[in-house]
Design an enzyme around this catalytic site. Structure first.
Site, PDB file in Angstrom:
ATOM      1  N   SER A 122     -61.203  -2.944   4.783  1.00  0.00           N
ATOM      2  CA  SER A 122     -59.887  -3.180   4.180  1.00  0.00           C
ATOM      3  C   SER A 122     -58.778  -3.121   5.221  1.00  0.00           C
ATOM      4  O   SER A 122     -58.744  -2.228   6.059  1.00  0.00           O
ATOM      5  CB  SER A 122     -59.616  -2.127   3.109  1.00  0.00           C
ATOM      6  OG  SER A 122     -58.233  -2.095   2.803  1.00  0.00           O
ATOM      7  N   ARG A 198     -60.907  -9.399  -4.875  1.00  0.00           N
ATOM      8  CA  ARG A 198     -60.637 -10.837  -5.039  1.00  0.00           C
ATOM      9  C   ARG A 198     -60.605 -11.549  -3.695  1.00  0.00           C
ATOM     10  O   ARG A 198     -59.648 -12.236  -3.339  1.00  0.00           O
ATOM     11  CB  ARG A 198     -59.300 -11.076  -5.758  1.00  0.00           C
ATOM     12  CG  ARG A 198     -59.319 -10.624  -7.190  1.00  0.00           C
ATOM     13  CD  ARG A 198     -58.027 -10.986  -7.906  1.00  0.00           C
ATOM     14  NE  ARG A 198     -58.114 -10.585  -9.298  1.00  0.00           N
ATOM     15  CZ  ARG A 198     -58.528 -11.384 -10.283  1.00  0.00           C
ATOM     16  NH1 ARG A 198     -58.864 -12.626 -10.034  1.00  0.00           N
ATOM     17  NH2 ARG A 198     -58.603 -10.944 -11.512  1.00  0.00           N
ATOM     18  N   SER A 199     -61.694 -11.431  -3.018  1.00  0.00           N
ATOM     19  CA  SER A 199     -61.803 -11.982  -1.672  1.00  0.00           C
ATOM     20  C   SER A 199     -61.913 -13.506  -1.693  1.00  0.00           C
ATOM     21  O   SER A 199     -62.308 -14.122  -2.678  1.00  0.00           O
ATOM     22  CB  SER A 199     -63.051 -11.365  -1.040  1.00  0.00           C
ATOM     23  OG  SER A 199     -63.451 -12.051   0.099  1.00  0.00           O
ATOM     24  N   SER A 200     -61.524 -14.107  -0.578  1.00  0.00           N
ATOM     25  CA  SER A 200     -61.632 -15.550  -0.448  1.00  0.00           C
ATOM     26  C   SER A 200     -62.248 -15.874   0.907  1.00  0.00           C
ATOM     27  O   SER A 200     -61.898 -15.251   1.907  1.00  0.00           O
ATOM     28  CB  SER A 200     -60.243 -16.183  -0.563  1.00  0.00           C
ATOM     29  OG  SER A 200     -60.342 -17.576  -0.568  1.00  0.00           O
ATOM     30  N   GLU A 248     -60.167  -2.897  -7.434  1.00  0.00           N
ATOM     31  CA  GLU A 248     -60.018  -2.066  -6.235  1.00  0.00           C
ATOM     32  C   GLU A 248     -60.531  -0.643  -6.423  1.00  0.00           C
ATOM     33  O   GLU A 248     -59.911   0.319  -5.959  1.00  0.00           O
ATOM     34  CB  GLU A 248     -58.551  -2.088  -5.777  1.00  0.00           C
ATOM     35  CG  GLU A 248     -58.064  -3.520  -5.476  1.00  0.00           C
ATOM     36  CD  GLU A 248     -56.758  -3.604  -4.675  1.00  0.00           C
ATOM     37  OE1 GLU A 248     -56.119  -2.566  -4.459  1.00  0.00           O
ATOM     38  OE2 GLU A 248     -56.419  -4.733  -4.230  1.00  0.00           O
ATOM     39  N   ARG A 387     -58.404  -8.076  18.415  1.00  0.00           N
ATOM     40  CA  ARG A 387     -57.584  -6.877  18.172  1.00  0.00           C
ATOM     41  C   ARG A 387     -57.942  -5.769  19.162  1.00  0.00           C
ATOM     42  O   ARG A 387     -57.066  -5.072  19.653  1.00  0.00           O
ATOM     43  CB  ARG A 387     -57.816  -6.354  16.749  1.00  0.00           C
ATOM     44  CG  ARG A 387     -57.155  -7.188  15.669  1.00  0.00           C
ATOM     45  CD  ARG A 387     -57.382  -6.555  14.304  1.00  0.00           C
ATOM     46  NE  ARG A 387     -56.484  -5.428  14.059  1.00  0.00           N
ATOM     47  CZ  ARG A 387     -56.576  -4.641  12.989  1.00  0.00           C
ATOM     48  NH1 ARG A 387     -57.539  -4.835  12.094  1.00  0.00           N
ATOM     49  NH2 ARG A 387     -55.719  -3.649  12.814  1.00  0.00           N
ATOM     50  N   TYR A 448     -50.757 -17.486   6.193  1.00  0.00           N
ATOM     51  CA  TYR A 448     -51.369 -16.361   6.887  1.00  0.00           C
ATOM     52  C   TYR A 448     -50.682 -16.203   8.232  1.00  0.00           C
ATOM     53  O   TYR A 448     -50.810 -17.070   9.099  1.00  0.00           O
ATOM     54  CB  TYR A 448     -52.857 -16.665   7.074  1.00  0.00           C
ATOM     55  CG  TYR A 448     -53.702 -15.471   7.467  1.00  0.00           C
ATOM     56  CD1 TYR A 448     -54.588 -14.901   6.558  1.00  0.00           C
ATOM     57  CD2 TYR A 448     -53.632 -14.920   8.744  1.00  0.00           C
ATOM     58  CE1 TYR A 448     -55.380 -13.817   6.910  1.00  0.00           C
ATOM     59  CE2 TYR A 448     -54.421 -13.820   9.097  1.00  0.00           C
ATOM     60  CZ  TYR A 448     -55.286 -13.279   8.165  1.00  0.00           C
ATOM     61  OH  TYR A 448     -56.069 -12.198   8.506  1.00  0.00           O
TER      62      TYR A 448
END
Lengths: 531, 531
Positions: A122, A198-200, A248, A387, A448
Site C-alpha cells: 500500500s 479496487r486495484s487496476s 480496505e 525509488r 498519474y
C-alpha cells in the site's frame, strides 16, 4: 530477500546513471546520500507486544517490524530514519479459513484490533497501526496461495486470496490462462489486496479492473462468514461483491476469491507513438478510448514525463538520434509519448493496432515501432525500484493519482503539477513533477503524477515536506473534480479528502456497512472512514 | 391510450392467427375467452384514500387504480378479475427534486409509506402496495423527463430519471447519440427504474448492463440528498452507485441519473443462424461469448422455443420452405435458432459478423440471412403484446429468468422446464414451456423461460395455479445454482428466494444499508427484503 525498508528484492539494485543524476541535480539541486537505520536497531525500538500467547501468533520484534508499514513515503521515512511510532503486537500467518476464524475469535477474546495484510505494498497507509490504544494483531495472508479450482467452461479460477501476482499468474499459466491484472505492485501485491482496494492493472483496457474480474468469494468477518456465489450477472438486489470491493479490511478478511480468467493471448506487443503536443495527443487518446478498439493498453506521458523518461533512459546518443528524427516529423519540444498495447488473437490484434495507428496519425502521431514499447514491457515492474536508487542519491519519489471525465483532465494535470511545483517553496526547495494518463476510458482518464524532491536528511523536515506536498496536490485533485484515488485506495493518507466526493450520507453508509459486519469496530480501524 | 389492465397502447392489437391458436389448443387444450371487469367498476371497489390533502397529491380512484399494480401475472389477475386488494391512497407527479423532497416530508408528516413509480412495468411486484397498514403515497416520476445536460467530450448525458425509453432515445438521437439500453419493457420503463432494478437491455453485449451505463446521479432519501459525482473509475472506498443499483425504491427516489452514451451506430443488423442441436449451439455461443468479438446481441432459442416461434410466426408456407431447406443442411427436429446482432462502425461490424458466422459454421451453424433478424427487430417491443392476445383466447403467459455459469446452464433450463411442465398436474393442466438464452457472458448466460397455460376463469384458481408454477420454477432456479433474477429484479415475488444467494449476513447488510437512508422504513416497504 525482500527489502525491509524499501521496494522489492534486494538482489535487484538499480542505479541512476550519470545522465540521470545530472538531470536531477539540474532540476532540484545536488542530493545528499543518507545513512539509514539498521534493521536490528529498528527492532530494538519496539515496545513489548501486548497480545497473549497463541500458537499461530508470532510476537517477535522482527515479524512485528516487517508488518508495521507499507510503501507510502511516510512509511519509508519512518523505516529509513528509525522513527517507528507504532507496530502490531503480533503477526499470524493462517493456512486456511478456519485459522482466520480462530484468529478473529482470539482477537475478540483479548480485545485486539485486526489488520489484514496482503503484500504490504500500500502507498496510502493501509497496513500501518493507525490507533495503538488496543493491542493489534496483523493477519498476513501469504500462506493462503493455492489455486482451489479452475472451471474451464466458465473461465473461473478460485484462489486463496493471499496469492501474490507472479504466483497467481504462474498457476494460471500452467493451464493456459491469465488473469491479466498487472498493477505496478504486481510482484508482491495479492489477490485479496487487489479486491479490497479496487486495484487496476496496466492492461485494464483489455482485462478490466478488479471490480470486473472478481466474480465471488468468501470473507471471514467478525459477524460470520460471507459467501458470495458466482453469477455472470444478477439483478437480485444489492451486489454483495460491491460491499467487499474497496472495503480496505474494514469488514473482514477475504480468504477466497473467484476471478474471471482469459486464455493466454496468442500475441502481445507494445508500440510507441509520439505526438507534437499535449492537446493533439489528448484528442487522439480520447478518440482511441471511445472507438472501442480491442487494445490492451493506452498510456500517455505528458511533455515533462516524456522528457524525463528519455533523460533517465541512459542512452543519451540513441535518444538524441530519436529526438532528431522526431523533430523532422513535427515532434519537438512539448512532444508526448503514447504507449499502445495490443494483446489477443492475431486476427484481432493486427487490425486493432492498424486502426489505432491510423487514428493517431490523423492527430499528428508518429509511430516509432516496438523498441521503446519492449523496453517498457521489460521494465514494467522494475521502474518502481527507481525509488530505491533515487533515495540512495538523496531524492524522494512520490506519486498521486486520480480519475476525471475528459473535460477536466488537462485542468487537473496542470493543477496538480502547479500545486506540486510550489509546495516546498517555504523550504526553498523545488519539486520535479510529471504526469501520465495511465488508464483511459470512454468517459475520461486516470491522471498519474510523479514528484521528485530532495531529502533534507532530517525526519521531521522530510515528513513535513511530504505532508505539505501531499496536501497541496490532494487539494488540487478535489478542486479539479477528481476522485481522491483511481487505483491506490484511501487508507489513512487519503481519508481526509474522501468526504468531498462521498458526502456525509455516503461516508455514513460506508460506516454503517462496516458496522454490520464488524459491530465492535476491530477491523483495520482508522482506515478509509472514521470508526 | 395505455391499457389499464394489460400491456401497452390500446391502439396496438395483436391477434393470434389460426395456426397459433391451433398450436396452443394442441399443446394445452382449447382456451376460453373471459370477461374482464371494467375500469369504472374496478375504481368503485377502492376504499376511500387516507391521505390528508396536498396540492401535489391526486387522490382520485382513477389515479390510485392506475398505480396499484405492475405487469406481473398476479397483478394482471387482480385487474382482470377486479380483485383489487390494495391501492395507494394518493398519487403525486413531481416536476423537480424540490417537489420530491416536499413529498417525502409530507409523507413523513402524515405517517405514510412511499412507493416510487417509474413506468409501472415491473413483473415482480415492485409497485404494488405490500402492506396497507399505513397510508401509501405513490410518487410517479413521469413528469421528470428532461435531458439536463450532455457532455460531448465525456459522452455523458444527465437526465431527470423519470424519462421513459423512447423519450430518452429520441432526446439523445437529436444529438447523434444512443444509450443502447433496450429492455423488453423499453416502451414504458424509465431510466430511474432501470437503475434501481439493475435492468439489462437486449444489446447489452455491446452497451453493457445499466450498472455499467449509470455513471452517477442524485437520490432524494428520507435522510437527505445523496449526490453521486461522475468519475470514469475510482478506488475510493465503496462505490455509492452500487448502493442505489438494485435498491428497488428502498432507500429513496432517483431524481437524476447521468449515463454513458455512445455515438449512434453507423450500421446495425441482426442475422439468424440455425444449429442442428442444443448441445452444438451451446458450445458455439459459449465460444462466441468468450471470443471477445464486438457483437451487439446473441440470443439463442432452445428447440421448443424455436418451434414455437416458427409456429406463431403465421407464415406456415414460408416456414415449411425454410424448415425443408434447413433439414437438407442438418437442422431438423431439435434445431435451435440463434440471433446475432452487430452494431457500430462498418469497419468493425463486418469483420465481427464474418468471424461469428465462421465460428458458428464450425459447430454446424447454418446462416439464413437477415430476414428473420429484421422481423425480430421490427417486433422487438411488440412480442410482449402477445400476452394480451393470448389472454383474449383464454391463455396466460408468464416468464422467469436467471443467470448461471456455463456448466449449469443446460441443467437449469431443463430443471425449469421440467418443473413447469408438471406444476399444474393436480389441476390436470399442462404448461407449454420454452426457453432462450437472452444475454451471453464469457462466464455464463441468462436463461429466460416462458410459460403458457390455460386460464380457469376463476380468480382463486388462476392465482393458485400461478403461485404453484412460480414456486416450482423458482425452486428449480435456486436448485440449479442460479440467481433469482438476472434482469427483472426481486420485488415481492422473488423475495422468498433471495436469502438463498445472499445469506443471512447479506440480507442483513442490505437492510442496514436501507435503514441508513430511510430510518423509519417508509420507502417501498415489503419489497426486496423484510423491513
Amino acid at each position: 530477500m525482500r527489502r525491509w525498508n524499501g521496494w522489492g528484492d534486494d538482489s535487484v539494485e538499480l542505479e541512476l546513471g550519470v545522465e540521470a543524476r545530472s538531470f536531477l541535480a539540474q532540476q532540484l539541486g545536488q542530493g545528499t546520500a543518507l545513512l539509514d537505520v539498521r534493521f536490528d536497531a529498528a527492532c530494538a525500538l519496539l515496545p513489548p507486544g501486548r497480545l497473549p500467547q497463541h500458537p499461530l501468533v508470532d510476537a517477535s520484534a522482527q515479524a512485528r517490524l516487517l508488518h508495521a508499514f507499507g510503501q507510502s513515503l511516510p512509511d519509508w521515512l519512518r523505516l529509513r530514519y528509525g522513527r517507528i511510532n507504532a507496530a502490531p503486537d503480533g503477526v499470524a500467518y493462517p493456512e486456511g479459513a478456519e485459522q482466520v476464524r480462530a484468529l478473529l475469535a482470539y482477537a475478540k477474546g483479548c480485545g485486539a484490533d485486526v489488520i489484514p495484510y496482503g503484500g504490504g505494498t500500500s502507498v496510502a497507509g493501509h497496513v500501518g497501526v493507525a490507533d495503538a490504544a488496543r493491542p493489534v494483531l496483523t493477519i498476513d495472508m501469504r500462506r493462503m496461495r493455492a489455486l482451489v479450482s479452475l472451471d474451464h467452461e466458465a473461465r473461473l479460477a478460485s484462489f486463496e486470496a493471499g496469492v501474490a501476482g507472479p504466483d497467481l499468474e504462474a498457476q494460471l499459466r500452467a493451464h493456459g490462462y491469465t488473469l491479466g491484472h498487472f498493477p505496478q505492485s504486481f510482484e508482491y501485491s495479492t489477490l485479496g489486496g487487489w479486491v479490497v482496494t479496487r486495484s487496476s492493472g496496466q492492461q485494464s483496457l483489455r482485462y478490466g479492473r478488479i471490480e470486473g474480474l472478481f466474480a465471488g468469494g468468501r470473507v471471514e468477518t467478525p459477524a460470520g462468514t460471507l459467501d458470495i456465489p458466482t453469477f455472470p450477472a444478477s439483478a437480485a438486489g444489492v451486489d454483495l461483491r460491491e460491499m467487499v470491493l474497496g472495503s480496505e479490511g474494514r469488514l473482514g478478511i477475504v480468504t477466497h476469491a473467484t476471478v474471471r480468467v482469459s486464455r493466454l493471448p496468442q500475441h502481445e506487443a507494445f508500440h510507441a507513438v509520439f505526438f507534437p503536443s499535449w492537446e493533439r495527443a489528448l484528442e487522439a487518446v480520447r478518440e482511441l478510448a471511445q472507438a472501442r478498439l480491442p487494445l490492451s493498453m493506452l498510456r500517455l506521458s505528458n511533455p515533462v514525463e516524456t522528457t524525463t523518461m528519455l533523460a533517465l533512459a541512459g542512452h543519451a546518443r540513441l535518444v538524441r538520434l530519436l529526438e532528431g528524427w522526431l523533430q523532422l516529423r513535427g515532434c519537438a519540444d512539448g512532444k508526448c509519448m503514447l504507449m499502445v498495447g495490443v494483446s489477443g488473437a492475431k486476427s484481432q490484434a493486427g487490425p486493432a493496432l492498424r486502426a489505432a495507428l491510423r487514428l493517431a496519425r490523423a492527430h499528428g502521431g508518429v509511430h516509432v515501432g516496438r523498441a521503446l514499447g519492449e523496453r517498457w514491457r521489460r521494465n514494467r515492474f522494475r521502474s518502481v525500484y527507481l525509488r530505491n536508487a533515487a533515495w540512495a542519491q538523496g531524492y524522494a519519489i512520490d506519486t498521486v493519482e486520480t480519475a476525471l471525465d475528459w473535460p477536466r483532465v488537462t485542468q487537473a494535470m496542470e493543477g496538480i503539477e502547479r500545486a506540486a511545483a510550489g509546495a516546498l517553496q517555504s523550504w526553498g526547495e523545488r519539486v520535479h513533477a510529471y504526469t501520465h494518463l495511465s488508464h483511459l476510458y470512454p468517459q475520461g482518464a486516470s491522471v498519474y503524477s510523479t514528484f521528485v524532491f530532495r531529502l533534507a536528511g532530517d525526519f521531521e523536515t522530510d515528513l513535513a515536506r511530504w505532508r505539505q506536498l501531499k496536501d497541496r496536490v490532494s487539494e488540487a485533485i478535489v478542486a479539479a473534480g477528481g476522485t481522491i484515488s483511481h487505483q491506490h485506495g484511501v487508507g489513512v493518507d487519503h481519508a481526509r479528502w474522501l468526504g468531498i466526493e462521498k458526502g456525509e450520507l455516503g461516508l455514513g453508509v460506508m460506516a454503517a456497512l462496516f458496522r454490520h459486519f464488524d459491530p465492535e469496530g476491530r477491523m483495520n480501524p482508522g482506515k478509509l472512514v472514521a470508526r
